[in-house]
Design an enzyme around this catalytic site. Structure first.
Site, PDB file in Angstrom:
ATOM      1  N   GLU A 407       5.791 -16.638 -13.264  1.00  0.00           N
ATOM      2  CA  GLU A 407       5.737 -18.024 -12.765  1.00  0.00           C
ATOM      3  C   GLU A 407       4.361 -18.644 -12.971  1.00  0.00           C
ATOM      4  O   GLU A 407       4.242 -19.834 -13.273  1.00  0.00           O
ATOM      5  CB  GLU A 407       6.131 -18.075 -11.282  1.00  0.00           C
ATOM      6  CG  GLU A 407       7.560 -17.659 -11.000  1.00  0.00           C
ATOM      7  CD  GLU A 407       8.586 -18.442 -11.810  1.00  0.00           C
ATOM      8  OE1 GLU A 407       8.342 -19.638 -12.091  1.00  0.00           O
ATOM      9  OE2 GLU A 407       9.619 -17.860 -12.181  1.00  0.00           O
ATOM     10  N   ASP A 463       8.012 -13.755 -19.861  1.00  0.00           N
ATOM     11  CA  ASP A 463       8.464 -12.392 -19.537  1.00  0.00           C
ATOM     12  C   ASP A 463       7.492 -11.349 -20.082  1.00  0.00           C
ATOM     13  O   ASP A 463       7.062 -10.436 -19.368  1.00  0.00           O
ATOM     14  CB  ASP A 463       9.860 -12.139 -20.122  1.00  0.00           C
ATOM     15  CG  ASP A 463      10.984 -12.706 -19.267  1.00  0.00           C
ATOM     16  OD1 ASP A 463      10.729 -13.031 -18.099  1.00  0.00           O
ATOM     17  OD2 ASP A 463      12.108 -12.836 -19.788  1.00  0.00           O
TER      18      ASP A 463
END
Length: 557
Positions: A407, A463
């Site tokens: 995030e 990711d």
């Protein structure tokens, strides 16, 4: 609503009166969506948004004609079942269902893809209700919106955000055409759509018909079959949706106490510090951009558990006087739907200086808000198996830590877009881009799985980078704290536990939302980052050139 001709009992009511009732009393929007959202120029100011409808069939603009036709055939079979279950004459049901399919098909053809509207600079347009009435005169916009968004007080000069004006113009022309020639079929189309919307609250025959349709559609669109969801899960979700103000405070009090919050903040601080260190060593980022990135991190707000607004004591004591729960499950659900809409409108009308959360406290979806520059980690994410103060640090860093890092990287997603970082080494950045795309493209896909790498690229980058940052933070913690806890029943080192923890939370079964997801399929979210991390191959002794130990790797973050 006046009934419909399918059952032989039909009262021809005013079209806009029926539409107004469907929108305000049943939460059903057959021709367009209307909802409250942030004003484009002022995120804390709510404004009514008019958007394209959400179709119940999985249609795509670039779909093969053969698949397109097969989808509609299956949907026609489903609508015929609904009409028959409601006591309709089979021959009339067939006729009206076919016309309903035809209306849906024409409305779908009016849609313009998001990418096309973005390229034309027409993602939204500010118009007044009066102006919208001139553009799409078939709809009594003021009456329908006023009923839907009570207690807001609307006027013809009220500003709206319209996301696709051309669609609304074409939709209005179609409605006018149907009202002149086939009014009863238009009524049937709206009622059938309502029954589809309400089918989860109807008896098992309707739910079984829906399950069979979903299974057929997934086969046609080459998606893996959906696992059966137990009914209790649906009940829990509905209860959480309808009674969130009370349940939020109870859940956070029970599941996210001071010790959990403190441990979660320590983990976040370690992840943020690792990201700051990593930014200083990126080959494509110059010193000026590094300083800017560090300033953005310093100014970032972090919210965990639940929003301050959700934890107000008066919300926990809310009595829900407007909800009527009785012997009819359908009527109880409808009462809850109306109460929820009224609360949503009321909450938007109240001053709300802080960030307005997009998730419930028990959700597991963290996110970054660009407009408010705040990152949100709900209490549901900071629970097992993602996180627990008593877990070995390897588990917490591998699961919750990698998600936190993911995030945080979204803060800088603009830098990865074309022209997003003019001061960067764009040649090195472009090479890293292409390398990551080639890396993901090399993985074999399971049958009935597909993804668009241009849509998932930013999430793939987050990711891979998130796992690397979490590993860096964990490795630093290992150097400072000796005697790391392991899991007695697993013959794994702390580093192996770290990677296993990451894989466990990323690997999951398919869900209905996957077709709209900007993330890669679950197996790629596991294999992509693990194979990009040299330490994984080292700790698990992967053979050189194996799937998870490629001969070359990419570094974007």
């Amino acid at each position: 609503l006046g009934g419909w001709r399918i059952s032989g009992k039909w009262t021809s009511l005013n079209f806009n009166r029926t539409l107004r009732l469907l929108m305000s009393q049943y939460g059903h929007f057959p021709f367009f969506r209307a909802y409250l959202g942030p004003h484009p120029a002022s995120p804390h100011t709510p404004v009514i948004q008019i958007d394209q409808p959400e179709f119940d069939v999985p249609l795509k603009q670039d779909q093969e004609q053969k698949i397109y036709a097969q989808i509609f055939r299956e949907y026609l079979t489903y609508l015929n079942q609904l009409g028959t279950l409601l006591g309709g004459d089979p021959s009339k049901v067939q006729e009206h269902s076919s016309l309903s399919i035809s209306i849906t098909s024409r409305l779908f053809q009016f849609l313009r893809p998001l990418e096309q509207r973005r390229a034309q600079g027409k993602l939204f347009q500010m118009v007044t209700i009066d102006q919208l009435k001139e553009m799409a005169p078939a709809i009594d916009w003021l009456s329908c919106l006023q009923a839907t968004f009570t207690p807001m007080s609307l006027s013809p000069s009220q500003s709206l955000v319209v996301h696709d004006v051309e669609y609304l113009k074409n939709m209005s022309q179609l409605v006018e055409e149907m009202l002149l020639k086939q009014r009863d079929f238009l009524q049937s189309h709206m009622i059938l759509g309502l029954v589809v919307t309400l089918s989860p609250a109807l008896d098992s025959q309707f739910q079984e018909a829906r399950r069979k349709l979903s299974q057929k559609l997934r086969e046609l669109t080459e998606q893996p079959p959906m696992p059966a969801r137990p009914r209790w899960m649906k009940c829990v979700e509905e209860t959480g949706t309808f009674f969130e103000p009370t349940l939020a405070a109870l859940f956070v009090r029970e599941a996210f106490g001071p010790s959990t919050r403190s441990a979660a903040m320590k983990l976040f601080t370690a992840i943020r510090d690792a990201l700051i260190t990593r930014l200083r060593n990126l080959p494509w980022m110059n010193e000026e951009t590094q300083n800017m990135a560090q300033d953005k991190l310093a100014q970032l707000q972090v919210e965990m558990g639940a929003s301050e607004w959700a934890l107000k004591p008066e919300l926990a004591r809310q009595e829900y006087n407007d909800i009527q729960l009785g012997s009819s499950f359908l009527q109880s659900v409808l009462s809850c739907v109306r109460s929820l809409r009224a609360r949503i409108v009321q909450s938007f009308l109240q001053p709300h200086p802080q960030h307005r959360w997009k998730v419930s406290p028990w959700d597991v979806n963290a996110y970054y808000s660009v407009s408010d520059h705040v990152v949100v980690f709900p209490a549901g994410l900071l629970q097992p198996p993602f996180f627990h103060p008593g877990y070995p640090r390897a588990v917490n860093f591998g699961a919750a830590g990698s998600i936190m890092a993911h995030e945080l990287l979204h803060i800088f997603y603009q830098l990865l877009l074309p022209g997003g970082c003019l001061a960067c080494d764009n040649h090195a950045l472009q090479e890293a881009h292409l390398c990551l795309k080639r890396h993901y493209a090399a993985f074999p896909l399971p049958s009935r799985t597909s993804f668009n790498d241009s849509l998932t690229f930013l999430e793939n980058a987050a990711d891979v980078g998130g796992l690397a940052i979490a590993l860096q933070a964990y490795s630093k913690r290992l150097l400072r704290h000796h005697g790391e806890t392991v899991l007695p029943s697993l013959d794994l080192s702390p580093q192996q536990i770290f990677f296993r923890s990451y894989a466990q939370v990323m690997c999951r079964k398919p869900s209905p939302q996957d077709s709209h997801d900007t993330h890669s399929p679950p197996h790629l979210r596991v294999h992509g980052p693990l194979s990009s991390t040299p330490a994984f191959a080292r700790y698990f002794r992967c053979a050189r050139g194996a799937l998870l130990n490629p001969s070359s790797r990419c570094q974007l973050w």
